[in-house]
Design a protein around this motif. Sequence first.
Motif, PDB file in Angstrom:
ATOM      1  N   LEU A  38      15.157  -8.197 -47.183  1.00 33.71           N
ATOM      2  CA  LEU A  38      15.954  -9.155 -46.432  1.00 33.71           C
ATOM      3  C   LEU A  38      15.201  -9.655 -45.194  1.00 33.71           C
ATOM      4  O   LEU A  38      15.191 -10.846 -44.902  1.00 33.71           O
ATOM      5  CB  LEU A  38      17.292  -8.534 -46.010  1.00 33.71           C
ATOM      6  CG  LEU A  38      18.211  -9.428 -45.181  1.00 33.71           C
ATOM      7  CD1 LEU A  38      18.554 -10.716 -45.932  1.00 33.71           C
ATOM      8  CD2 LEU A  38      19.472  -8.660 -44.804  1.00 33.71           C
ATOM      9  N   ALA A  39      14.533  -8.750 -44.499  1.00 35.48           N
ATOM     10  CA  ALA A  39      13.758  -9.143 -43.320  1.00 35.48           C
ATOM     11  C   ALA A  39      12.643 -10.110 -43.702  1.00 35.48           C
ATOM     12  O   ALA A  39      12.370 -11.069 -42.979  1.00 35.48           O
ATOM     13  CB  ALA A  39      13.176  -7.908 -42.638  1.00 35.48           C
ATOM     14  N   ARG A  42      14.166 -13.475 -44.362  1.00 31.47           N
ATOM     15  CA  ARG A  42      14.535 -14.114 -43.095  1.00 31.47           C
ATOM     16  C   ARG A  42      13.316 -14.714 -42.405  1.00 31.47           C
ATOM     17  O   ARG A  42      13.390 -15.783 -41.801  1.00 31.47           O
ATOM     18  CB  ARG A  42      15.231 -13.114 -42.181  1.00 31.47           C
ATOM     19  CG  ARG A  42      16.638 -12.814 -42.638  1.00 31.47           C
ATOM     20  CD  ARG A  42      17.331 -11.876 -41.695  1.00 31.47           C
ATOM     21  NE  ARG A  42      18.720 -11.719 -42.100  1.00 31.47           N
ATOM     22  CZ  ARG A  42      19.482 -10.721 -41.721  1.00 31.47           C
ATOM     23  NH1 ARG A  42      19.015  -9.790 -40.906  1.00 31.47           N
ATOM     24  NH2 ARG A  42      20.732 -10.641 -42.136  1.00 31.47           N
ATOM     25  N   ASP A  45      12.521 -17.886 -44.050  1.00 34.86           N
ATOM     26  CA  ASP A  45      13.524 -18.881 -43.672  1.00 34.86           C
ATOM     27  C   ASP A  45      13.214 -19.484 -42.305  1.00 34.86           C
ATOM     28  O   ASP A  45      13.250 -20.713 -42.147  1.00 34.86           O
ATOM     29  CB  ASP A  45      14.918 -18.244 -43.674  1.00 34.86           C
ATOM     30  CG  ASP A  45      16.007 -19.261 -43.391  1.00 34.86           C
ATOM     31  OD1 ASP A  45      15.980 -20.362 -43.979  1.00 34.86           O
ATOM     32  OD2 ASP A  45      16.901 -18.951 -42.574  1.00 34.86           O
ATOM     33  N   THR A  82      14.352 -14.099 -34.894  1.00 33.98           N
ATOM     34  CA  THR A  82      15.348 -14.896 -35.606  1.00 33.98           C
ATOM     35  C   THR A  82      15.085 -16.391 -35.465  1.00 33.98           C
ATOM     36  O   THR A  82      15.856 -17.206 -35.958  1.00 33.98           O
ATOM     37  CB  THR A  82      16.773 -14.586 -35.101  1.00 33.98           C
ATOM     38  OG1 THR A  82      16.833 -14.848 -33.692  1.00 33.98           O
ATOM     39  CG2 THR A  82      17.148 -13.136 -35.378  1.00 33.98           C
TER      40      THR A  82
END
Length: 125
Positions: A38-39, A42, A45, A82
Motif C-alpha cells: 500500500l505504501a 501511495r 500515486d 503524502t
Amino acid sequence: MAELKVRKPSEEATESAEPVVVQDTRGRKFILSKPSVLAQFRLVDILGDTAKNETYMSMVLPLIWVTAIEEQGIEEPVLLPTSRRELDALIQRIDEPGIIAIASKLQEISDAETETQSVEALKNE
C-alpha cells in the motif's frame, strides 16, 4: 462479529518483522522497515507521471523504507510522504550521505535474500 482494528499510518507503512539500522558518514542512524505494498502504491500515486521514470523510482523507493532517523541520540519518526512536497523534504532531509547508506544497506539485504532463495532452490532440486 469480526473486530475492526484501526491502524496508524506508521503501522500501515511497514510489514517487516525486524527493523534494520544503518549509519551514514555523518553519524546519523536510519531505522529501516520494508514498506507495505500500500505504501508503494501511495508513492506512485503522489508521483503521478514521474513514477514512469524508472531511474527516479529506483532512487526514491528506498527512501520510504525509512521509519525513523536518529541524530545526536534523538530519534525522530519519519512519516510516509503524502505529497510531492513532503517527498522532496524527505529527500533533502536524508541528503546524499543518507541516501548512499540506505541504498547500500538495501542492496546488501537484497543480495542476501537472493542468495537464500538460490540455496533453497538447490535444496529442492
